[in-house]
Motif scaffolding. Sequence first.
Motif, PDB file in Angstrom:
ATOM      1  N   PRO A  99       6.813  16.755   1.507  1.00 23.73           N
ATOM      2  CA  PRO A  99       5.568  16.032   1.768  1.00 23.73           C
ATOM      3  C   PRO A  99       4.563  16.237   0.636  1.00 23.73           C
ATOM      4  O   PRO A  99       4.577  17.268  -0.044  1.00 23.73           O
ATOM      5  N   ALA A 100       3.696  15.278   0.440  1.00 22.36           N
ATOM      6  CA  ALA A 100       2.719  15.322  -0.654  1.00 22.36           C
ATOM      7  C   ALA A 100       1.803  16.536  -0.576  1.00 22.36           C
ATOM      8  O   ALA A 100       1.330  17.018  -1.599  1.00 22.36           O
ATOM      9  N   ASP A 101       1.549  17.046   0.620  1.00 21.15           N
ATOM     10  CA  ASP A 101       0.636  18.195   0.754  1.00 21.15           C
ATOM     11  C   ASP A 101       1.356  19.541   0.767  1.00 21.15           C
ATOM     12  O   ASP A 101       0.752  20.579   1.029  1.00 21.15           O
ATOM     13  N   ASP A 102       2.637  19.563   0.443  1.00 17.73           N
ATOM     14  CA  ASP A 102       3.407  20.817   0.422  1.00 17.73           C
ATOM     15  C   ASP A 102       2.928  21.724  -0.709  1.00 17.73           C
ATOM     16  O   ASP A 102       2.786  21.274  -1.841  1.00 17.73           O
ATOM     17  N   PRO A 103       2.662  23.007  -0.440  1.00 19.67           N
ATOM     18  CA  PRO A 103       2.166  23.908  -1.491  1.00 19.67           C
ATOM     19  C   PRO A 103       3.174  24.154  -2.622  1.00 19.67           C
ATOM     20  O   PRO A 103       2.788  24.585  -3.708  1.00 19.67           O
ATOM     21  N   ASP A 104       4.454  23.851  -2.402  1.00 16.71           N
ATOM     22  CA  ASP A 104       5.442  24.044  -3.463  1.00 16.71           C
ATOM     23  C   ASP A 104       5.247  23.091  -4.646  1.00 16.71           C
ATOM     24  O   ASP A 104       5.827  23.293  -5.707  1.00 16.71           O
ATOM     25  N   TRP A 105       4.436  22.034  -4.470  1.00 13.03           N
ATOM     26  CA  TRP A 105       4.150  21.127  -5.581  1.00 13.03           C
ATOM     27  C   TRP A 105       3.262  21.804  -6.624  1.00 13.03           C
ATOM     28  O   TRP A 105       3.141  21.336  -7.730  1.00 13.03           O
ATOM     29  N   ARG A 106       2.608  22.872  -6.257  1.00 10.09           N
ATOM     30  CA  ARG A 106       1.667  23.612  -7.116  1.00 10.09           C
ATOM     31  C   ARG A 106       0.427  22.757  -7.355  1.00 10.09           C
ATOM     32  O   ARG A 106      -0.126  22.219  -6.423  1.00 10.09           O
ATOM     33  N   THR A 107      -0.021  22.580  -8.625  1.00  4.31           N
ATOM     34  CA  THR A 107      -1.300  21.895  -8.848  1.00  4.31           C
ATOM     35  C   THR A 107      -1.188  20.542  -9.543  1.00  4.31           C
ATOM     36  O   THR A 107      -1.956  19.640  -9.253  1.00  4.31           O
ATOM     37  N   VAL A 108      -0.265  20.379 -10.464  1.00  2.00           N
ATOM     38  CA  VAL A 108      -0.248  19.160 -11.283  1.00  2.00           C
ATOM     39  C   VAL A 108       0.136  17.923 -10.488  1.00  2.00           C
ATOM     40  O   VAL A 108      -0.558  16.900 -10.531  1.00  2.00           O
ATOM     41  N   LEU A 109       1.228  17.971  -9.760  1.00  2.00           N
ATOM     42  CA  LEU A 109       1.672  16.777  -9.041  1.00  2.00           C
ATOM     43  C   LEU A 109       0.700  16.328  -7.952  1.00  2.00           C
ATOM     44  O   LEU A 109       0.469  15.129  -7.809  1.00  2.00           O
ATOM     45  N   PRO A 110       0.087  17.234  -7.172  1.00  2.00           N
ATOM     46  CA  PRO A 110      -0.930  16.757  -6.218  1.00  2.00           C
ATOM     47  C   PRO A 110      -2.087  16.021  -6.910  1.00  2.00           C
ATOM     48  O   PRO A 110      -2.639  15.076  -6.355  1.00  2.00           O
ATOM     49  N   GLN A 111      -2.441  16.447  -8.121  1.00  2.00           N
ATOM     50  CA  GLN A 111      -3.472  15.709  -8.869  1.00  2.00           C
ATOM     51  C   GLN A 111      -2.978  14.294  -9.175  1.00  2.00           C
ATOM     52  O   GLN A 111      -3.724  13.322  -9.045  1.00  2.00           O
ATOM     53  N   ASP A 112      -1.705  14.172  -9.562  1.00  2.00           N
ATOM     54  CA  ASP A 112      -1.138  12.849  -9.823  1.00  2.00           C
ATOM     55  C   ASP A 112      -1.138  12.000  -8.559  1.00  2.00           C
ATOM     56  O   ASP A 112      -1.442  10.805  -8.600  1.00  2.00           O
ATOM     57  N   ASP A 157       0.800  -1.216   0.000  1.00  2.00           N
ATOM     58  CA  ASP A 157       0.000   0.000   0.000  1.00  2.00           C
ATOM     59  C   ASP A 157       0.838   1.274   0.000  1.00  2.00           C
ATOM     60  O   ASP A 157       0.310   2.370   0.109  1.00  2.00           O
ATOM     61  N   LYS A 158       2.157   1.135  -0.095  1.00  2.00           N
ATOM     62  CA  LYS A 158       3.036   2.298  -0.092  1.00  2.00           C
ATOM     63  C   LYS A 158       4.098   2.156  -1.171  1.00  2.00           C
ATOM     64  O   LYS A 158       4.407   1.059  -1.622  1.00  2.00           O
ATOM     65  N   CYS A 159       4.649   3.310  -1.559  1.00  2.00           N
ATOM     66  CA  CYS A 159       5.785   3.298  -2.475  1.00  2.00           C
ATOM     67  C   CYS A 159       6.667   4.500  -2.166  1.00  2.00           C
ATOM     68  O   CYS A 159       6.254   5.438  -1.481  1.00  2.00           O
ATOM     69  N   VAL A 160       7.874   4.456  -2.654  1.00  5.06           N
ATOM     70  CA  VAL A 160       8.765   5.610  -2.606  1.00  5.06           C
ATOM     71  C   VAL A 160       8.628   6.255  -3.977  1.00  5.06           C
ATOM     72  O   VAL A 160       8.946   5.643  -4.997  1.00  5.06           O
ATOM     73  N   PHE A 161       8.107   7.474  -3.997  1.00  2.00           N
ATOM     74  CA  PHE A 161       7.861   8.179  -5.253  1.00  2.00           C
ATOM     75  C   PHE A 161       8.841   9.338  -5.353  1.00  2.00           C
ATOM     76  O   PHE A 161       8.851  10.224  -4.496  1.00  2.00           O
ATOM     77  N   GLU A 162       9.693   9.292  -6.352  1.00  2.00           N
ATOM     78  CA  GLU A 162      10.697  10.341  -6.520  1.00  2.00           C
ATOM     79  C   GLU A 162      10.361  11.185  -7.745  1.00  2.00           C
ATOM     80  O   GLU A 162       9.956  10.654  -8.776  1.00  2.00           O
ATOM     81  N   VAL A 163      10.528  12.475  -7.602  1.00  2.00           N
ATOM     82  CA  VAL A 163      10.355  13.419  -8.699  1.00  2.00           C
ATOM     83  C   VAL A 163      11.667  14.189  -8.814  1.00  2.00           C
ATOM     84  O   VAL A 163      12.187  14.689  -7.817  1.00  2.00           O
ATOM     85  N   ALA A 164      12.199  14.247 -10.011  1.00  2.00           N
ATOM     86  CA  ALA A 164      13.430  14.999 -10.219  1.00  2.00           C
ATOM     87  C   ALA A 164      13.302  15.818 -11.496  1.00  2.00           C
ATOM     88  O   ALA A 164      12.722  15.357 -12.480  1.00  2.00           O
ATOM     89  N   VAL A 165      13.832  17.015 -11.438  1.00  2.00           N
ATOM     90  CA  VAL A 165      13.888  17.874 -12.620  1.00  2.00           C
ATOM     91  C   VAL A 165      15.360  18.031 -12.980  1.00  2.00           C
ATOM     92  O   VAL A 165      16.170  18.420 -12.134  1.00  2.00           O
ATOM     93  N   TYR A 166      15.679  17.698 -14.208  1.00  2.00           N
ATOM     94  CA  TYR A 166      17.039  17.849 -14.701  1.00  2.00           C
ATOM     95  C   TYR A 166      17.040  18.947 -15.752  1.00  2.00           C
ATOM     96  O   TYR A 166      16.182  18.971 -16.624  1.00  2.00           O
ATOM     97  N   GLU A 167      17.998  19.839 -15.644  1.00  4.59           N
ATOM     98  CA  GLU A 167      18.061  20.958 -16.565  1.00  4.59           C
ATOM     99  C   GLU A 167      19.492  21.111 -17.074  1.00  4.59           C
ATOM    100  O   GLU A 167      20.453  20.900 -16.328  1.00  4.59           O
TER     101      GLU A 167
END
Length: 132
Positions: free
Chosen positions: A70-83, A44-54
Amino acid sequence: MAHRRPRARREERHRLADLPNFQIGHALNNMLCYAARPHGYDPDKCVFEVAVYELYPPGEEPHTEWVYTPADDPDWRTVLPQDFTNMAAVQQGMKTRGFTGPKPNPYRERSVVNLHHNLASYMGTGAPSEPA
């Protein structure tokens, strides 16, 4: 007649999704990568990593480090919380009686099906079967 890229170029973009737990969304000078790994033996759990490479000019690369957000951090903006919400709903749906197993998207995931077919042919076992 629609313009079509040469076959090698068309297939190149699909190679980025050959690993089902690693996705790359790319642009001209950057890419957004998602990786999902098991969280121990808890299904029921996973380690979910998001990385931006530039890409940066040589010598102008910033110092970076991994940061837990954390998943509820406002810095995620809108798209990732939807995911994140969608992932929870998908996991819930996979535990219902009507779920007969994952099925690849016949168009978007054809490179994954092809990879599995070639691996099964090479190993002599585990060939994909037609969905029920």
